[in-house]
Write an enzyme that holds these catalytic residues in place. Sequence first.
Site, PDB file in Angstrom:
ATOM      1  N   PHE A  19       1.134  -0.704  -0.104  1.00 28.49           N
ATOM      2  CA  PHE A  19       0.248  -0.547   0.014  1.00 28.49           C
ATOM      3  C   PHE A  19       1.346   1.061  -0.126  1.00 28.49           C
ATOM      4  O   PHE A  19       1.375   1.163   1.417  1.00 28.49           O
ATOM      5  CB  PHE A  19      -1.214  -0.226   1.134  1.00 28.49           C
ATOM      6  CG  PHE A  19      -2.282   1.085   0.973  1.00 28.49           C
ATOM      7  CD1 PHE A  19      -3.348   0.633   0.853  1.00 28.49           C
ATOM      8  CD2 PHE A  19      -1.830   2.025   1.863  1.00 28.49           C
ATOM      9  CE1 PHE A  19      -4.369   1.577   0.542  1.00 28.49           C
ATOM     10  CE2 PHE A  19      -2.814   3.068   2.309  1.00 28.49           C
ATOM     11  CZ  PHE A  19      -4.136   2.960   1.490  1.00 28.49           C
ATOM     12  N   TRP A  75       8.419   3.655   3.303  1.00 28.19           N
ATOM     13  CA  TRP A  75       8.049   3.120   4.603  1.00 28.19           C
ATOM     14  C   TRP A  75       7.110   2.200   4.360  1.00 28.19           C
ATOM     15  O   TRP A  75       6.030   2.028   4.394  1.00 28.19           O
ATOM     16  CB  TRP A  75       7.821   3.820   5.362  1.00 28.19           C
ATOM     17  CG  TRP A  75       8.917   4.258   6.261  1.00 28.19           C
ATOM     18  CD1 TRP A  75       9.421   5.794   6.532  1.00 28.19           C
ATOM     19  CD2 TRP A  75       9.555   4.508   6.927  1.00 28.19           C
ATOM     20  NE1 TRP A  75      10.411   6.269   7.053  1.00 28.19           N
ATOM     21  CE2 TRP A  75      10.572   4.708   7.118  1.00 28.19           C
ATOM     22  CE3 TRP A  75      10.184   2.506   6.926  1.00 28.19           C
ATOM     23  CZ2 TRP A  75      12.137   4.817   8.227  1.00 28.19           C
ATOM     24  CZ3 TRP A  75      11.948   2.539   7.832  1.00 28.19           C
ATOM     25  CH2 TRP A  75      12.556   3.488   8.186  1.00 28.19           C
ATOM     26  N   ASN A  79      -7.809   3.364   8.083  1.00 29.46           N
ATOM     27  CA  ASN A  79      -9.071   3.364   9.670  1.00 29.46           C
ATOM     28  C   ASN A  79      -8.759   1.791   9.746  1.00 29.46           C
ATOM     29  O   ASN A  79      -8.979   1.220  10.628  1.00 29.46           O
ATOM     30  CB  ASN A  79     -10.427   3.967   9.053  1.00 29.46           C
ATOM     31  CG  ASN A  79     -10.347   5.210   8.456  1.00 29.46           C
ATOM     32  OD1 ASN A  79     -10.006   6.088   9.598  1.00 29.46           O
ATOM     33  ND2 ASN A  79     -11.615   5.701   8.630  1.00 29.46           N
ATOM     34  N   ALA A 131      -6.603  -0.158   9.162  1.00 34.69           N
ATOM     35  CA  ALA A 131      -4.780  -1.341   9.599  1.00 34.69           C
ATOM     36  C   ALA A 131      -5.222  -0.484  11.689  1.00 34.69           C
ATOM     37  O   ALA A 131      -5.025  -1.468  12.150  1.00 34.69           O
ATOM     38  CB  ALA A 131      -4.336  -0.641   8.519  1.00 34.69           C
ATOM     39  N   LEU A 159      12.332  -6.871  34.953  1.00 29.16           N
ATOM     40  CA  LEU A 159      12.753  -8.373  34.963  1.00 29.16           C
ATOM     41  C   LEU A 159      14.702  -8.348  34.653  1.00 29.16           C
ATOM     42  O   LEU A 159      15.871  -8.713  34.735  1.00 29.16           O
ATOM     43  CB  LEU A 159      12.564  -8.510  33.241  1.00 29.16           C
ATOM     44  CG  LEU A 159      11.174  -9.587  32.368  1.00 29.16           C
ATOM     45  CD1 LEU A 159      11.229  -8.934  31.351  1.00 29.16           C
ATOM     46  CD2 LEU A 159      11.637 -10.152  33.322  1.00 29.16           C
ATOM     47  N   GLY A 217      18.769  -7.274  34.913  1.00 29.38           N
ATOM     48  CA  GLY A 217      19.008  -6.981  33.433  1.00 29.38           C
ATOM     49  C   GLY A 217      19.125  -8.423  32.223  1.00 29.38           C
ATOM     50  O   GLY A 217      18.930  -8.052  31.463  1.00 29.38           O
ATOM     51  N   GLU A 256       0.557   4.670  10.728  1.00 28.83           N
ATOM     52  CA  GLU A 256      -0.474   5.208  10.874  1.00 28.83           C
ATOM     53  C   GLU A 256      -1.154   5.995  11.736  1.00 28.83           C
ATOM     54  O   GLU A 256      -2.517   5.824  11.990  1.00 28.83           O
ATOM     55  CB  GLU A 256      -1.691   3.861  10.582  1.00 28.83           C
ATOM     56  CG  GLU A 256      -1.073   1.822  10.901  1.00 28.83           C
ATOM     57  CD  GLU A 256      -1.476   2.200   9.207  1.00 28.83           C
ATOM     58  OE1 GLU A 256      -2.373   3.118   9.010  1.00 28.83           O
ATOM     59  OE2 GLU A 256      -1.134   1.053   8.388  1.00 28.83           O
TER      60      GLU A 256
HETATM   61  P1  TGC Z   1      -7.649  16.116   4.836  1.00 28.15           P
HETATM   62  O1  TGC Z   1      -6.496  16.324   4.089  1.00 28.15           O
HETATM   63  O2  TGC Z   1      -8.362  17.749   4.576  1.00 28.15           O
HETATM   64  O3  TGC Z   1      -9.307  15.350   4.396  1.00 28.15           O
HETATM   65  C1  TGC Z   1      -9.090  14.685   3.261  1.00 28.15           C
HETATM   66  C2  TGC Z   1     -10.599  13.515   3.105  1.00 28.15           C
HETATM   67  O4  TGC Z   1      -9.898  13.127   4.063  1.00 28.15           O
HETATM   68  C3  TGC Z   1     -11.182  12.579   4.858  1.00 28.15           C
HETATM   69  N1  TGC Z   1     -10.490  11.978   6.112  1.00 28.15           N
HETATM   70  C4  TGC Z   1     -11.243  10.909   6.623  1.00 28.15           C
HETATM   71  N2  TGC Z   1     -12.384   9.992   5.748  1.00 28.15           N
HETATM   72  C5  TGC Z   1     -11.698   8.516   6.238  1.00 28.15           C
HETATM   73  N3  TGC Z   1     -10.907   8.029   7.486  1.00 28.15           N
HETATM   74  C6  TGC Z   1     -10.019   9.138   8.340  1.00 28.15           C
HETATM   75  N4  TGC Z   1      -9.618   9.133   8.894  1.00 28.15           N
HETATM   76  C7  TGC Z   1     -10.072  10.393   7.568  1.00 28.15           C
HETATM   77  N5  TGC Z   1      -9.563  11.284   7.537  1.00 28.15           N
HETATM   78  C8  TGC Z   1      -9.302  12.557   7.473  1.00 28.15           C
HETATM   79  C9  TGC Z   1     -11.950  14.438   5.461  1.00 28.15           C
HETATM   80  O5  TGC Z   1     -12.544  14.184   5.695  1.00 28.15           O
HETATM   81  C10 TGC Z   1     -11.458  14.767   3.525  1.00 28.15           C
HETATM   82  O6  TGC Z   1     -12.610  14.645   2.723  1.00 28.15           O
HETATM   83  P2  TGC Z   1     -12.974  14.940   1.506  1.00 28.15           P
HETATM   84  O7  TGC Z   1     -13.825  14.317   1.185  1.00 28.15           O
HETATM   85  O8  TGC Z   1     -14.117  16.162   2.357  1.00 28.15           O
HETATM   86  O9  TGC Z   1     -11.993  15.254   1.126  1.00 28.15           O
HETATM   87  O10 TGC Z   1      -7.229  16.031   6.345  1.00 28.15           O
HETATM   88  P3  TGC Z   1      -8.435  15.636   7.447  1.00 28.15           P
HETATM   89  O11 TGC Z   1      -7.509  17.727   8.013  1.00 28.15           O
HETATM   90  O12 TGC Z   1      -9.323  15.646   7.751  1.00 28.15           O
HETATM   91  O13 TGC Z   1      -6.909  14.774   7.761  1.00 28.15           O
HETATM   92  C11 TGC Z   1      -5.034  16.007   8.524  1.00 28.15           C
HETATM   93  C12 TGC Z   1      -4.940  14.760   9.440  1.00 28.15           C
HETATM   94  C13 TGC Z   1      -3.447  14.975   9.613  1.00 28.15           C
HETATM   95  C14 TGC Z   1      -5.552  14.123  10.571  1.00 28.15           C
HETATM   96  C15 TGC Z   1      -4.928  13.215   8.131  1.00 28.15           C
HETATM   97  O14 TGC Z   1      -4.090  13.472   7.321  1.00 28.15           O
HETATM   98  C16 TGC Z   1      -4.235  11.798   9.076  1.00 28.15           C
HETATM   99  O15 TGC Z   1      -4.098  11.870   9.702  1.00 28.15           O
HETATM  100  N6  TGC Z   1      -2.442  11.743   8.773  1.00 28.15           N
HETATM  101  C17 TGC Z   1      -1.726  10.753   9.019  1.00 28.15           C
HETATM  102  C18 TGC Z   1      -2.051  10.067   7.993  1.00 28.15           C
HETATM  103  C19 TGC Z   1      -1.030   8.579   8.381  1.00 28.15           C
HETATM  104  O16 TGC Z   1      -1.553   7.855   9.235  1.00 28.15           O
HETATM  105  N7  TGC Z   1      -0.237   8.204   7.710  1.00 28.15           N
HETATM  106  C20 TGC Z   1       0.919   6.836   7.841  1.00 28.15           C
HETATM  107  C21 TGC Z   1       0.066   5.855   6.554  1.00 28.15           C
HETATM  108  S1  TGC Z   1       1.429   4.389   7.102  1.00 28.15           S
HETATM  109  C22 TGC Z   1       1.933   4.345   5.507  1.00 28.15           C
HETATM  110  O17 TGC Z   1       1.537   5.004   4.517  1.00 28.15           O
HETATM  111  C23 TGC Z   1       2.840   2.934   5.902  1.00 28.15           C
HETATM  112  S2  TGC Z   1       1.778   1.423   5.509  1.00 28.15           S
HETATM  113  C24 TGC Z   1       2.152   0.794   6.399  1.00 28.15           C
HETATM  114  C25 TGC Z   1       2.996  -0.397   5.601  1.00 28.15           C
HETATM  115  O18 TGC Z   1       3.147  -0.409   4.838  1.00 28.15           O
HETATM  116  O19 TGC Z   1       3.711  -0.595   5.995  1.00 28.15           O
END
Ligand code: TGC
Length: 388
Positions: free
Chosen positions: A132, A165, A244, A246, A342, A344, A367
């Site tokens: 992903f 990553w 969500n 994951a 635990l 040492g 995540e």
């Molecule tokens: P924003 O950019 O304004 O919103 C974008 C759109 O996304 C919607 N949204 C969600 N929808 C469903 N579930 C969620 N949890 C959602 N969070 C946001 C939002 O409603 C909007 O929709 P639309 O229709 O209006 O365009 O973003 P925001 O202000 O809502 O969120 C900001 C923030 C910081 C919470 C978000 O960007 C975030 O969660 N950031 C963290 C991202 C993250 O978890 N990154 C790590 C991913 S891990 C990975 O990639 C590795 S994969 C695992 C592996 O390969 O080992």
Amino acid sequence: MTLIVETVFDLDALLTDEERAWRDKARAFATESILPVAEVDFENKHFRRELIGGLAAQGFLGMHIKGYGCAGAGAVSYGLVCHEIEAADSGWRTFVSVQGSLAMSAIAKHGSEEQKQEWLPRMAAGEAIGCFALTEPQGGSDPAAMTATARRDGDDWVIDGAKRWIGLASIADLAIVWAKDEEGVVRGFIVPTQTSGFEATPIAGKWAMRSSIQCDIRLDGVRVPASAQLPNARGLSAPFACLNEARFGIVWGAMGAARSCLEAAVQRSRTREVFGAPIGSRQLVQAKLADMFVEYEKGMLTAVHLGRLKERGALTPAQISVGKLNSVREALEIAHTSRALLAGDGITDEFPVMRHAANLEAVRTYEGTDEIHQLVIGRELTGLGAFA
Ligand code: TGC
């Protein structure tokens, strides 16, 4: 196998027979197949690919998806499987998450019928491995800032960019790649990893998740047909819907790592003698064990609550943030306290504690970091976004 920590709180009372059966199956697999090799594989940075067939045979891959060779199990059952597998090693729960919650979910949620028929049965059987590709080298917290692009060229799409990553990418058969189109809209693509211009390189020098694989990806003019695009994915909410799933698995999984650390500390406290008595007879030790146990059970109760909400279709992203933040933060605290109890020996591979603590450092970051989840919860409470 009966665990001491399970005899006190009777969490089983909240589970159905079917859920207990999934839990028992996952515990048996984790105990017999993952645990015996967990330390040596962590030490040698070895991804034991041959375990994939076993995970698939047990029905764990994409187990929450209905149809297409998947089990269609409930959310709590899926959570319990994550819990048991991460009690052995976070790297293998990560495998189950990347394959099932991220790559398979992306196809199940956003794919066409043809895409589902083509990929999901093979992925459930462990015959095709997915990854992903969302996070980019400049950081994972703000996927809206992604720079990967997808442009139309006749009937094809051409994708350029870099990802970082990305779990399993170097062994994957397909990558779910997220990129912005010419209008800046995020779209998802199923990219066979043999496609020219796709290159995945494992990231070396990790002190966490050493028995699993995370990669850098380069996408250099990767050309895919229009049929590779996920038709129902438009905008960032599409990859977030997969995150969500994951994150929900992590709510349970991190508590599995915590349980393993807690169990080690409890068992040791009964037998290890210092100043002429088992350390478990000392008040300071009992206080630590009690606090660890209370946080563990609170974490599990939160996980069950979120699972029941998910089964009703009522689980919100902010609620998942509560669970992810709490589970990983408390699991780390439990791992660190267990290490101290635990003494040492706690830093050796005689106990799983340092391995879990190191792995949990990665789980804390991916995540959504602790801080991102605090801000999601803060926004829910105040109605005010504080990300920028
Ligand atoms: P924003 O950019 O304004 O919103 C974008 C759109 O996304 C919607 N949204 C969600 N929808 C469903 N579930 C969620 N949890 C959602 N969070 C946001 C939002 O409603 C909007 O929709 P639309 O229709 O209006 O365009 O973003 P925001 O202000 O809502 O969120 C900001 C923030 C910081 C919470 C978000 O960007 C975030 O969660 N950031 C963290 C991202 C993250 O978890 N990154 C790590 C991913 S891990 C990975 O990639 C590795 S994969 C695992 C592996 O390969 O080992």
